[in-house]
Motif scaffolding. Sequence first.
Motif: not given
Length: 265
Positions: A2-5, A13-15, A26-31, A200-201
């Motif tokens: 699973a991926t979490v954005v 977002n790091e912590a 799997r974290p995906l960091v996308l501010p 995001i949209y």
Amino acid sequence: MATVVLTRPAGKNEALAQALIPHGIRPLVLPALAVTSTMDQLPPALTPQPHELIIFVSAQAVRYYLKALAKSGQTFMPQHLIATVGAASAAPFYETGLATQLELIHPPAHHPYQDSEALWALLQPRLAEFERVLLVRGQHGREWLSQRLEQAHKKLTRCSIYQRSPVVWSDDSAIQLQRDLVKPQAVTFLLTSSESTQAIYENMVRLQLDIAWRHARFVAIHPRIAEKIQQLCGFTPEQLQEQVQLCAPSQMAMQEALLRAALPK
């Protein structure tokens, strides 16, 4: 997998990302938004002294204001009345030790809503204690609290201490999202403001992923944000209930909600 954005501004977002990895996510960091200060020093009209009450709409507003206040060589007066819209927004005052020197008002951490309405319920019984109010916020935001204060005949000054602008996601991010979004409900997005949800949209539309995005799961920290994603995706009430979870804005609450959404039993 699973991926979490994670879509909060850079540095926030790091912590949460590190907390999700041990669970096989799997974290995906996308501010979604970039946040920048709009002033280094405070003009006299925006310093604490002319005001009986100072309201902060976010922790970011507090941090930028404290930095500009220090550069201006100014301080709060002892027992100055300070209010924030939630417990998380008040965190910088506790972290710096200022909370012991000021009178700090905010909804308790266990309150279901950390917002202007919850703060207003605390301020209403004390309206006679203050006349001049400084509202520290971003350049754009809800006017609900401002309207309540003006209707109560308070002298309101707005301090726009930061600005938020949409972040354009790279093509590399698009490749990762496209690969994951083809798997139904394999991706969960964290939504922390209506403005960032709109950003995001717009990225999804630009990357031609907006149709696939409608099959993702979402965690929103306020009902207004859930309403925003429902509007953008055209969710029915049944889809909204199935695909969108609400949680408090605390780190632990967001982590638990993301785990429930990303790893449903």
